[in-house]
Design a protein around this motif. Structure first.
Motif, PDB file in Angstrom:
ATOM      1  N   THR A   9       0.841  -1.192   0.000  1.00  0.00           N
ATOM      2  CA  THR A   9       0.000   0.000   0.000  1.00  0.00           C
ATOM      3  C   THR A   9       0.878   1.244   0.000  1.00  0.00           C
ATOM      4  N   LYS A  10       0.400   2.281  -0.668  1.00  0.00           N
ATOM      5  CA  LYS A  10       1.111   3.568  -0.666  1.00  0.00           C
ATOM      6  C   LYS A  10       0.774   4.391   0.571  1.00  0.00           C
ATOM      7  N   GLU A  11      -0.209   3.930   1.305  1.00  0.00           N
ATOM      8  CA  GLU A  11      -0.695   4.675   2.471  1.00  0.00           C
ATOM      9  C   GLU A  11       0.246   4.470   3.656  1.00  0.00           C
ATOM     10  N   THR A  13       0.522   5.252   7.165  1.00  0.00           N
ATOM     11  CA  THR A  13      -0.013   5.676   8.453  1.00  0.00           C
ATOM     12  C   THR A  13       0.152   4.528   9.452  1.00  0.00           C
ATOM     13  N   SER A  16      -2.405   1.917   8.777  1.00  0.00           N
ATOM     14  CA  SER A  16      -2.233   1.070   7.588  1.00  0.00           C
ATOM     15  C   SER A  16      -1.205  -0.034   7.834  1.00  0.00           C
ATOM     16  N   LYS A  19      -3.457  -2.619   9.107  1.00  0.00           N
ATOM     17  CA  LYS A  19      -4.275  -3.121   7.999  1.00  0.00           C
ATOM     18  C   LYS A  19      -3.489  -4.119   7.156  1.00  0.00           C
ATOM     19  N   CYS A 212       9.980   4.394   3.911  1.00  0.00           N
ATOM     20  CA  CYS A 212       9.927   5.840   4.075  1.00  0.00           C
ATOM     21  C   CYS A 212      11.255   6.293   4.666  1.00  0.00           C
ATOM     22  N   GLY A 233       5.868   3.388   0.541  1.00  0.00           N
ATOM     23  CA  GLY A 233       4.715   2.732   1.142  1.00  0.00           C
ATOM     24  C   GLY A 233       5.080   1.623   2.106  1.00  0.00           C
ATOM     25  N   GLU A 292      -1.487  -4.954  -4.735  1.00  0.00           N
ATOM     26  CA  GLU A 292      -1.665  -3.581  -4.216  1.00  0.00           C
ATOM     27  C   GLU A 292      -2.973  -3.466  -3.464  1.00  0.00           C
ATOM     28  N   GLU A 294      -5.613  -0.845  -1.599  1.00  0.00           N
ATOM     29  CA  GLU A 294      -6.024   0.578  -1.565  1.00  0.00           C
ATOM     30  C   GLU A 294      -6.170   1.046  -0.120  1.00  0.00           C
TER      31      GLU A 294
END
Length: 294
Positions: A9-11, A13, A16, A19, A212, A233, A292, A294
């Protein structure tokens, strides 16, 4: 060996991270060790405990670390425990320095390319499963740091780190840097050591790589370069080889011009040789399906 599943995932947080772990559909049973990088004093790029907090709480885990084999604020238990407090790890979590008290736990390596045994912090015996939370970035010696490095150098005791770095010649860190092997032997020793930890947990292990703050330097560097490319991500997998390979491929396929600096670091240290060696040992595969989320 079938293709491994690697979820992406590119998210970026804290939620996430949880998740992505849930998507693995993997229950980590019993007492859970959560391997992180505590971050050297002065390093600006390490992932903060606040970012990891929901994930660690979700598995009711204990943060585990080991002492280093080089000068700094993490090469003795007293200094490392103080740093773990200063960086906030002890504020939020139960923290266990696995090699605070010897003797080390010796893990046998049956078919290692370089090592026949690995030396990890003896408190590893207190855990039934492990979540390897890795900050993917460059590394001055290994080329890159990801899941395989967390398993090998990360879980090794201070003497065990010297053992891996010297490709099984010495455990005395005071003379380590005078006994450095040819680079590929060191990388193969890392793969051997990583395999021993994976085998120790007998499938009760999962991997999350967070892409990151990607500097060419590791979080073990007190003075590290700033990140050279934009964040990518979070990846999750049950295969440590596949997840590291997927991270490398995401860097290669990025349109960020800063990737050239990171790839120069990885390639100049033969970094992907660790992945090749690990795949050759058979405890993971370079063949993966990137899914991937979302």
């Amino acid at each position: 060996m079938d293709k491994a599943k690697v979820y992406f995932t590119k998210e970026l947080t804290p939620e996430s991270v949880v998740k992505m772990f849930k998507i693995l559909n993997k229950e980590l049973t019993g007492k859970v060790a959560v391997k992180v990088h505590s971050g050297e004093e002065g390093n600006q790029n390490y992932l903060r405990p606040e970012f990891m907090k929901p994930m660690v709480e979700y598995v009711n885990g204990t943060i585990v670390e080991c002492n280093t084999a080089y000068d700094g604020e993490r090469n003795s238990s007293s200094k490392h425990k103080k740093l773990l407090e200063n960086h906030g790890w002890s504020k939020y979590f139960n923290v266990d320095l696995l090699d605070e008290n010897g003797p080390d736990l010796e893990l046998k390596i049956q078919n290692g390319k370089v090592l026949k045994q690995n030396f990890v912090g003896k408190d590893l015996v207190n855990y039934d499963s492990m979540l390897v939370l890795s900050h993917f970035k460059g590394h001055p010696m290994g080329g890159y740091g990801g899941a395989l490095k967390q398993l090998s150098i990360g879980c090794a005791s201070s003497e065990g780190k010297a053992w891996i770095h010297s490709a099984g010649k010495i455990k005395d860190q005071s003379v380590l840097w005078d006994n450095m092997p040819e680079q590929d032997m060191f990388l193969e020793a890392m793969a051997d050591a990583a395999m021993s930890v994976v085998e120790y947990f007998k499938g009760n292990i999962a991997f999350i790589n967070i892409m990151c703050n990607m500097s060419v330097d590791c979080d073990c560097c007190a003075v590290a370069e700033d990140p050279c490319m934009k964040d990518i991500g979070i990846l999750a997998s049950l295969d440590p080889v596949a997840i590291d390979q997927a991270c490398i491929d995401l860097v290669i396929n990025s349109d960020d011009p800063g990737k050239e600096h990171l790839l120069e670091r990885i390639n100049s240290r033969h970094g992907t040789h660790t992945i090749d060696a690990a795949a050759g040992l058979g405890f993971g595969t370079k063949e993966y399906e990137l899914i991937e989320v979302e």
